[in-house]
Design an enzyme around this catalytic site. Sequence first.
Site, PDB file in Angstrom:
ATOM      1  N   TYR A  23       1.096  29.802  18.910  1.00 56.39           N
ATOM      2  CA  TYR A  23       1.718  29.723  20.246  1.00 56.39           C
ATOM      3  C   TYR A  23       2.212  28.328  20.612  1.00 56.39           C
ATOM      4  O   TYR A  23       2.783  28.148  21.688  1.00 56.39           O
ATOM      5  CB  TYR A  23       0.728  30.225  21.303  1.00 56.39           C
ATOM      6  N   HIS A 100       8.399  36.438  24.594  1.00 61.71           N
ATOM      7  CA  HIS A 100       7.211  36.126  23.809  1.00 61.71           C
ATOM      8  C   HIS A 100       7.416  34.788  23.125  1.00 61.71           C
ATOM      9  O   HIS A 100       8.517  34.506  22.622  1.00 61.71           O
ATOM     10  CB  HIS A 100       6.962  37.198  22.743  1.00 61.71           C
TER      11      HIS A 100
HETATM   12  C1  DQA Z   1       2.583  37.089  23.130  1.00 62.81           C
HETATM   13  C2  DQA Z   1       2.496  38.054  21.944  1.00 62.81           C
HETATM   14  C3  DQA Z   1       1.459  39.128  22.211  1.00 62.81           C
HETATM   15  O1  DQA Z   1       1.373  40.019  21.095  1.00 62.81           O
HETATM   16  C4  DQA Z   1       0.102  38.503  22.429  1.00 62.81           C
HETATM   17  O2  DQA Z   1      -0.853  39.495  22.738  1.00 62.81           O
HETATM   18  C5  DQA Z   1       0.115  37.427  23.458  1.00 62.81           C
HETATM   19  C6  DQA Z   1       1.238  36.494  23.478  1.00 62.81           C
HETATM   20  C7  DQA Z   1       3.550  35.912  22.833  1.00 62.81           C
HETATM   21  O3  DQA Z   1       3.947  35.232  23.790  1.00 62.81           O
HETATM   22  O4  DQA Z   1       3.870  35.638  21.673  1.00 62.81           O
HETATM   23  O5  DQA Z   1      -0.809  37.273  24.243  1.00 62.81           O
HETATM   24  O6  DQA Z   1       3.101  37.793  24.250  1.00 62.81           O
END
Ligand code: DQA
Length: 151
Positions: A23, A100
């Site tokens: 992330y 995302h």
């Molecule tokens: C997310 C991707 C999702 O699968 C995950 O559960 C998250 C973050 C992303 O920003 O990449 O919490 O939404």
Amino acid sequence: MTVILVLHGPNLNLLGTREPGVYGSLTMDEINARLLRLGANLGVEVRAAQSNNEGALIDALHDARHWAAGVIFNPGGYTHTSVALRDAIAAIGIPVIEVHLSNVYAREEFRHKSLVSAVCRGKISGLGWHSYALALRALVEMAQENDSAQG
Ligand code: DQA
């Protein structure tokens, strides 16, 4: 003034320390600060909110229909599970862009399915904080197009 809501779902309050290899190292507050600055440069107000609770996210979406021109929404893990969030997005009648940080299609198969995509105006995945920035630019341009179409 045009107002855009940035809404972060569960566990995104831990950005910065949460799986930084997936992330990134920016905190949620740093991302919000960048989006507020970008919004100011584009001539719109950006408001940011986060919740770990599905009901609170639904309430935030309902509330936004009274004042927001659009929503940038990262539903986190609820993306893959929540009929209730999908229904809220379909109900509010303002454009919602699903974002995302990670490329969900390059990850586990359960992340390939989104219950919200079909009711969102569009989806941006895999570009880190730029996913949010591009969504903001798109919503601002769409709001401007609406304004000029209405004369
Ligand atoms: C997310 C991707 C999702 O699968 C995950 O559960 C998250 C973050 C992303 O920003 O990449 O919490 O939404």
